[in-house]
Design an enzyme around this catalytic site. Sequence first.
Site, mmCIF file in Angstrom:
data_model
loop_
_atom_site.group_PDB
_atom_site.id
_atom_site.type_symbol
_atom_site.label_atom_id
_atom_site.label_comp_id
_atom_site.label_asym_id
_atom_site.label_seq_id
_atom_site.Cartn_x
_atom_site.Cartn_y
_atom_site.Cartn_z
ATOM 1 N N HIS A 1 -5.237 -3.793 -2.333
ATOM 2 C CA HIS A 1 -4.972 -2.781 -3.359
ATOM 3 C C HIS A 1 -4.839 -3.367 -4.761
ATOM 4 O O HIS A 1 -4.523 -2.636 -5.698
ATOM 5 C CB HIS A 1 -3.710 -2.005 -2.984
ATOM 6 C CG HIS A 1 -3.843 -1.273 -1.685
ATOM 7 N ND1 HIS A 1 -4.402 -0.010 -1.593
ATOM 8 C CD2 HIS A 1 -3.529 -1.638 -0.421
ATOM 9 C CE1 HIS A 1 -4.411 0.364 -0.333
ATOM 10 N NE2 HIS A 1 -3.888 -0.602 0.399
ATOM 11 N N SER B 1 0.794 -1.226 0.000
ATOM 12 C CA SER B 1 0.000 0.000 0.000
ATOM 13 C C SER B 1 0.825 1.274 0.000
ATOM 14 O O SER B 1 0.341 2.323 -0.439
ATOM 15 C CB SER B 1 -0.940 0.014 1.208
ATOM 16 O OG SER B 1 -0.209 -0.014 2.426
ATOM 17 N N LYS C 1 -12.046 0.024 -1.288
ATOM 18 C CA LYS C 1 -11.067 0.702 -2.144
ATOM 19 C C LYS C 1 -11.576 0.673 -3.581
ATOM 20 O O LYS C 1 -12.458 1.433 -3.937
ATOM 21 C CB LYS C 1 -9.704 0.055 -1.941
ATOM 22 C CG LYS C 1 -9.209 0.237 -0.494
ATOM 23 C CD LYS C 1 -7.895 -0.439 -0.242
ATOM 24 C CE LYS C 1 -7.384 -0.163 1.159
ATOM 25 N NZ LYS C 1 -8.240 -0.754 2.228
#
Length: 386
Positions: A204, A176, A235
């Site tokens: 991610h 990240s 996300k």
Amino acid sequence: MMDTHEALAELASQGLLRTRRVVAGPQGPYLEVEDSQLLSFCSNDYLGLANHPEIVAAATTALHKYGMGAAASPLISGHSAAQEQLEHDLAAFCGQPAALSFSNGYMANLGVIGALVGVGDTVVVDRLSHASLIDGARLSGASLKVFPHNDAARLEQVLARCSSPRKLVVSDAVFSMDGDAAPLANLAAVCARHDAWLLVDDAHGLGVLGPQGRGSLAAAGVQAPHVLLMGTLGKAAGVAGAFIAGESGLLAWIMQRARTYMFSTANPPALAAATSASLSIIVREEWRRQRLRQLATQLRTALTGLPWSLLPSDTAIQPLIVGDNHLARRLSQRLRTEGLWVPAICPPTVPKGTARLRISLSALHTDSHISQLAEALRRAAQEHHA
């Protein structure tokens, strides 16, 4: 007893004091922040789905059908039909036999690690793994060992010396703060040779990498009974929550033993319905991933020649290494005066001496947004060296 005022002042003197800013309105390329409109390069809304009308509509419809709260843990009465459908959708999306929903990624990692290993066992973590993986390993009671970042050969050496009855290797898929990817195929092969589980945190990568955005394991061609995927949904998916996907029997055990699952109220049914809608969009709208790749290339070209370097990253995370904590925060504040929000990330989130601006890209950014950021950074560089 600690003097909190003194401790906070010490953090401030080191450039490490964190603050919150109030955001009004929906997520998007621009955010309303404390009466100012800022061009955002700080969000993890990589695909630009957090305010997508189809997702909002799915949540609204489900609110009328289910109401708001789940009102109990999933093992009591909180497991709604919408949540059941979402778990089927998540398993199919990731190409895994089964999936289990959690309240968020942090709780998923803590719960799964604690369910799989304990005293007398061993957890081996990549040195740059997310805090939730490290905390989960520490709280499990298992022996904690660390291998150098993305070094599958060193991992093999650690596992070869390990005599624990149960071994678990944990790693981010996309890191990240650095934006680089783990060598998942190599890690999975090493774990198979040494009878170890592999837990991959794809917070991610999910939605961004792999065919149709199905994640880092799909991109690496990895699917095996000893490999578990943790994915977060706040996300790229644009909603909230998390899940574990993998072999059905292993997930059945985790449901019986993960305390963060057993003793947490289930997420709202409307959130589950919104997430199912998001998965459909992720699969069908390839242009969002293509756009992210274009933007990353454009940004890296535009920032060539700055006194600070971008780390090598092909993902939506583009870290600009500054080094000094105070300079990173000054640069972030300097950009904010020009209407751009780029967060400064300092230790302990990143190693000492590697403070950085973490530039996060969204599929909804335009070419002019990238140019605006690049020009502002060049002006800041000229002032810094004047």
